[in-house]
Scaffold this motif. Sequence first.
Motif, PDB file in Angstrom:
ATOM      1  N   ASP A 224       0.842  -1.418   0.068  1.00 56.23           N
ATOM      2  CA  ASP A 224      -0.058  -0.014   0.034  1.00 56.23           C
ATOM      3  C   ASP A 224       0.715   1.411  -0.045  1.00 56.23           C
ATOM      4  OD1 ASP A 224      -2.513  -1.113  -0.060  1.00 56.23           O
ATOM      5  OD2 ASP A 224      -2.724  -1.351   1.838  1.00 56.23           O
ATOM      6  N   VAL A 225       2.031   1.145  -0.120  1.00 56.30           N
ATOM      7  CA  VAL A 225       2.734   2.573  -0.332  1.00 56.30           C
ATOM      8  C   VAL A 225       2.392   3.294  -1.569  1.00 56.30           C
ATOM      9  CG1 VAL A 225       5.188   3.338  -0.715  1.00 56.30           C
ATOM     10  CG2 VAL A 225       5.042   1.309   0.672  1.00 56.30           C
ATOM     11  N   ALA A 226       2.171   2.958  -2.610  1.00 56.70           N
ATOM     12  CA  ALA A 226       1.499   4.001  -3.551  1.00 56.70           C
ATOM     13  C   ALA A 226       0.184   4.523  -3.292  1.00 56.70           C
ATOM     14  CB  ALA A 226       1.528   3.184  -4.899  1.00 56.70           C
ATOM     15  N   ASP A 227      -0.519   3.540  -2.811  1.00 56.67           N
ATOM     16  CA  ASP A 227      -1.875   4.015  -2.199  1.00 56.67           C
ATOM     17  C   ASP A 227      -1.878   5.065  -1.227  1.00 56.67           C
ATOM     18  OD1 ASP A 227      -2.596   1.684  -4.165  1.00 56.67           O
ATOM     19  OD2 ASP A 227      -3.319   0.552  -2.516  1.00 56.67           O
ATOM     20  N   ASN A 228      -0.904   4.945  -0.231  1.00 56.18           N
ATOM     21  CA  ASN A 228      -1.053   5.875   0.816  1.00 56.18           C
ATOM     22  C   ASN A 228      -0.224   7.086   0.038  1.00 56.18           C
ATOM     23  OD1 ASN A 228      -1.797   4.023   2.766  1.00 56.18           O
ATOM     24  ND2 ASN A 228       0.024   3.404   3.000  1.00 56.18           N
ATOM     25  N   GLU A 229       0.535   7.111  -0.833  1.00 60.03           N
ATOM     26  CA  GLU A 229       1.242   8.369  -1.176  1.00 60.03           C
ATOM     27  C   GLU A 229       0.136   8.963  -2.121  1.00 60.03           C
ATOM     28  OE1 GLU A 229       4.102  10.987  -1.542  1.00 60.03           O
ATOM     29  OE2 GLU A 229       4.091   9.020  -0.454  1.00 60.03           O
ATOM     30  N   ILE A 230      -0.735   8.416  -2.905  1.00 62.00           N
ATOM     31  CA  ILE A 230      -1.906   9.166  -3.609  1.00 62.00           C
ATOM     32  C   ILE A 230      -2.879   9.853  -2.334  1.00 62.00           C
ATOM     33  CG2 ILE A 230      -3.736   8.640  -4.969  1.00 62.00           C
ATOM     34  CD1 ILE A 230      -2.309   6.347  -6.274  1.00 62.00           C
ATOM     35  N   VAL A 231      -3.331   9.069  -1.561  1.00 61.74           N
ATOM     36  CA  VAL A 231      -4.049   9.587  -0.399  1.00 61.74           C
ATOM     37  C   VAL A 231      -3.575  10.852   0.062  1.00 61.74           C
ATOM     38  CG1 VAL A 231      -5.347   9.098   1.457  1.00 61.74           C
ATOM     39  CG2 VAL A 231      -5.507   7.558   0.029  1.00 61.74           C
ATOM     40  N   LYS A 232      -2.205  10.741   0.392  1.00 62.19           N
ATOM     41  CA  LYS A 232      -1.619  11.734   1.107  1.00 62.19           C
ATOM     42  C   LYS A 232      -1.407  13.207   0.222  1.00 62.19           C
ATOM     43  CE  LYS A 232       3.145  12.537   1.671  1.00 62.19           C
ATOM     44  NZ  LYS A 232       4.448  11.925   1.807  1.00 62.19           N
ATOM     45  N   ARG A 233      -1.401  13.047  -1.114  1.00 56.81           N
ATOM     46  CA  ARG A 233      -1.048  14.022  -2.151  1.00 56.81           C
ATOM     47  C   ARG A 233      -2.030  14.361  -2.672  1.00 56.81           C
ATOM     48  NH1 ARG A 233       4.507  14.431  -4.467  1.00 56.81           N
ATOM     49  NH2 ARG A 233       5.831  13.140  -3.012  1.00 56.81           N
ATOM     50  N   LEU A 234      -3.591  13.734  -2.351  1.00 57.53           N
ATOM     51  CA  LEU A 234      -4.673  13.851  -3.198  1.00 57.53           C
ATOM     52  C   LEU A 234      -5.423  15.164  -2.831  1.00 57.53           C
ATOM     53  CD1 LEU A 234      -7.343  12.962  -4.781  1.00 57.53           C
ATOM     54  CD2 LEU A 234      -7.792  11.924  -2.772  1.00 57.53           C
ATOM     55  N   SER A 235      -6.027  16.146  -3.576  1.00 53.82           N
ATOM     56  CA  SER A 235      -6.610  17.213  -3.046  1.00 53.82           C
ATOM     57  C   SER A 235      -8.152  16.832  -3.451  1.00 53.82           C
ATOM     58  CB  SER A 235      -6.346  18.643  -4.020  1.00 53.82           C
ATOM     59  OG  SER A 235      -5.234  18.943  -3.679  1.00 53.82           O
ATOM     60  N   ALA A 236      -9.272  17.416  -2.726  1.00 58.51           N
ATOM     61  CA  ALA A 236     -10.519  17.235  -2.957  1.00 58.51           C
ATOM     62  C   ALA A 236     -10.890  17.791  -4.614  1.00 58.51           C
ATOM     63  CB  ALA A 236     -11.556  17.983  -1.937  1.00 58.51           C
ATOM     64  N   GLY A 237     -11.686  16.757  -5.449  1.00 60.49           N
ATOM     65  CA  GLY A 237     -11.997  17.068  -6.516  1.00 60.49           C
ATOM     66  C   GLY A 237     -10.977  16.527  -7.615  1.00 60.49           C
ATOM     67  N   ASP A 238      -9.861  15.839  -7.046  1.00 64.01           N
ATOM     68  CA  ASP A 238      -8.962  15.246  -8.095  1.00 64.01           C
ATOM     69  C   ASP A 238      -9.610  13.956  -8.434  1.00 64.01           C
ATOM     70  OD1 ASP A 238      -7.265  17.061  -7.800  1.00 64.01           O
ATOM     71  OD2 ASP A 238      -5.683  16.057  -6.543  1.00 64.01           O
ATOM     72  N   LEU A 239      -8.978  13.466  -9.437  1.00 62.72           N
ATOM     73  CA  LEU A 239      -9.515  12.209 -10.089  1.00 62.72           C
ATOM     74  C   LEU A 239      -8.462  11.057  -9.871  1.00 62.72           C
ATOM     75  CD1 LEU A 239     -11.784  10.339 -11.741  1.00 62.72           C
ATOM     76  CD2 LEU A 239     -10.283  11.311 -13.906  1.00 62.72           C
ATOM     77  N   VAL A 240      -8.886   9.979  -9.238  1.00 64.33           N
ATOM     78  CA  VAL A 240      -7.885   8.716  -9.080  1.00 64.33           C
ATOM     79  C   VAL A 240      -8.319   7.749 -10.167  1.00 64.33           C
ATOM     80  CG1 VAL A 240      -6.972   6.933  -7.548  1.00 64.33           C
ATOM     81  CG2 VAL A 240      -7.384   9.648  -6.751  1.00 64.33           C
ATOM     82  N   ILE A 241      -7.388   7.037 -10.762  1.00 59.06           N
ATOM     83  CA  ILE A 241      -7.764   5.968 -11.681  1.00 59.06           C
ATOM     84  C   ILE A 241      -7.471   4.742 -10.778  1.00 59.06           C
ATOM     85  CG2 ILE A 241      -7.417   4.725 -13.863  1.00 59.06           C
ATOM     86  CD1 ILE A 241      -8.984   7.837 -13.898  1.00 59.06           C
ATOM     87  N   THR A 242      -8.097   3.851 -10.316  1.00 62.49           N
ATOM     88  CA  THR A 242      -7.747   2.655  -9.647  1.00 62.49           C
ATOM     89  C   THR A 242      -8.801   1.579  -9.667  1.00 62.49           C
ATOM     90  OG1 THR A 242      -6.542   1.816  -7.812  1.00 62.49           O
ATOM     91  CG2 THR A 242      -8.506   3.482  -7.243  1.00 62.49           C
TER      92      THR A 242
END
Length: 148
Positions: free
Chosen positions: A55-73
């Motif tokens: 989950d290192v990549a997942d955690n990095e996405i969540v850490k850097r994510l801003s409201a309104g961003d789009l995540v492809i997963t």
Amino acid sequence: MKIWVDADACPVVIKEILFRAAERKGLELILVANHSLHVPPSQFIRMLQVEHGFDVADNEIVKRLSAGDLVITSDIPLAAEVIEKGGHVLSSRGEWYTADNIGARLSMRDFMDTLRSSGVDTGGPSALSQSDRKTFAGHLDKFLNGVL
């Protein structure tokens, strides 16, 4: 708005659709993975390599994510965290994960995990079809054009 990609398991054809969309719309696209990936030269596209680990990549996405961003997963627990932070989630098969459906998706994931851990062969996901690609591209286009 940025587009974040859980890139370790994202199919190449979906990445290519995303590369074209980022260029066309002038949006920042960040592919997050625990190994190096080829990305085309672009001012809008970059690769963020993280350490190996669960989950290192997942955690990095969540850490850097801003409201309104789009995540492809297609990672259901990651999708739940993204939704909780106010992000949008689109799977590589073109399925939207939302506050209305993520609870049921998590329950089904946990149920299937329990079956697998008890020795039941649940099979894997089917290969990405042409219909899946078309659905993904259509939903992405509508989202980026403010239709969804």
